[in-house]
Design a protein around this motif. Structure first.
Motif, short mmCIF file in Angstrom:
data_model
loop_
_atom_site.label_atom_id
_atom_site.label_comp_id
_atom_site.label_asym_id
_atom_site.label_seq_id
_atom_site.Cartn_x
_atom_site.Cartn_y
_atom_site.Cartn_z
N THR A 38 0.79 -1.23 0.00
CA THR A 38 0.00 0.00 0.00
C THR A 38 0.82 1.28 0.00
O THR A 38 0.27 2.34 -0.23
N SER A 39 2.10 1.19 0.30
CA SER A 39 2.98 2.34 0.46
C SER A 39 2.53 3.28 1.59
O SER A 39 2.96 4.42 1.66
N LYS A 40 1.65 2.79 2.46
CA LYS A 40 1.24 3.56 3.63
C LYS A 40 2.22 3.28 4.75
O LYS A 40 2.70 2.17 4.93
N SER A 41 2.51 4.31 5.53
CA SER A 41 3.47 4.18 6.62
C SER A 41 2.94 3.22 7.71
O SER A 41 1.78 3.30 8.11
N THR A 42 3.81 2.36 8.14
CA THR A 42 3.48 1.44 9.24
C THR A 42 4.31 1.76 10.48
O THR A 42 4.34 0.98 11.42
N LYS A 43 4.95 2.92 10.47
CA LYS A 43 5.84 3.28 11.57
C LYS A 43 5.09 3.32 12.91
O LYS A 43 5.56 2.78 13.91
N LEU A 44 3.91 3.94 12.93
CA LEU A 44 3.13 4.03 14.16
C LEU A 44 2.74 2.64 14.66
O LEU A 44 2.85 2.34 15.86
N TRP A 45 2.29 1.76 13.74
CA TRP A 45 1.91 0.40 14.13
C TRP A 45 3.11 -0.40 14.63
O TRP A 45 3.00 -1.16 15.59
N THR A 46 4.25 -0.20 14.00
CA THR A 46 5.46 -0.90 14.42
C THR A 46 5.89 -0.46 15.81
O THR A 46 6.22 -1.29 16.66
N ILE A 47 5.84 0.84 16.05
CA ILE A 47 6.20 1.36 17.38
C ILE A 47 5.20 0.86 18.42
O ILE A 47 5.61 0.41 19.51
N ALA A 48 3.91 0.91 18.11
CA ALA A 48 2.88 0.47 19.06
C ALA A 48 3.06 -1.02 19.39
O ALA A 48 2.97 -1.42 20.56
N PHE A 49 3.32 -1.84 18.38
CA PHE A 49 3.50 -3.27 18.62
C PHE A 49 4.77 -3.54 19.42
O PHE A 49 4.78 -4.39 20.30
N THR A 50 5.83 -2.81 19.13
CA THR A 50 7.08 -2.97 19.87
C THR A 50 6.89 -2.61 21.34
O THR A 50 7.38 -3.32 22.23
N VAL A 51 6.17 -1.54 21.61
CA VAL A 51 5.89 -1.14 23.00
C VAL A 51 5.06 -2.22 23.68
O VAL A 51 5.34 -2.60 24.82
N GLU A 52 4.06 -2.75 22.98
CA GLU A 52 3.22 -3.80 23.56
C GLU A 52 4.04 -5.04 23.91
O GLU A 52 3.92 -5.58 25.01
N ILE A 53 4.88 -5.49 23.01
CA ILE A 53 5.71 -6.66 23.26
C ILE A 53 6.67 -6.40 24.42
O ILE A 53 6.88 -7.26 25.28
N THR A 54 7.24 -5.21 24.47
CA THR A 54 8.15 -4.86 25.56
C THR A 54 7.45 -4.91 26.91
O THR A 54 7.98 -5.46 27.88
#
Length: 93
Positions: A38-54
């Protein structure tokens, strides 16, 4: 207490851990595929998932040591820690 139980417990733990790790990898891979498609940014989702896993990992590690943390500063007599050293009545005869 038998050997079969120990093997089953280890296999069960190993399989569960492997599935969890593969699930996390799958989500990161899926986010990358979503970006490619989609060429849509996934940066926010990646950060949110990383925080959740942490947070989940920290809670897991914290609960594993919770009893040890609670016992800090509480004096423990050697007979309570390792069982009675003497005979059945606890004397050193």
């Amino acid at each position: 207490g038998c050997k079969g139980r120990t093997v089953w417990f280890f296999a069960h733990w190993l399989l569960g851990t492997t599935v969890c790790i593969l699930g996390v990898i799958s989500i990161y891979t899926g986010l990358g595929a979503y970006y490619d498609k989609t060429s849509k940014s996934t940066k926010l989702w990646t950060i949110a998932f990383t925080v959740e896993i942490t947070v989940i990992v920290l809670i897991y590690l914290f609960q594993d040591k919770w009893v040890h943390i609670q016992n800090q500063g509480v004096p423990v007599r050697p007979s309570e820690e390792h069982g009675s050293i003497g005979n059945e009545k606890g004397t050193d005869k």
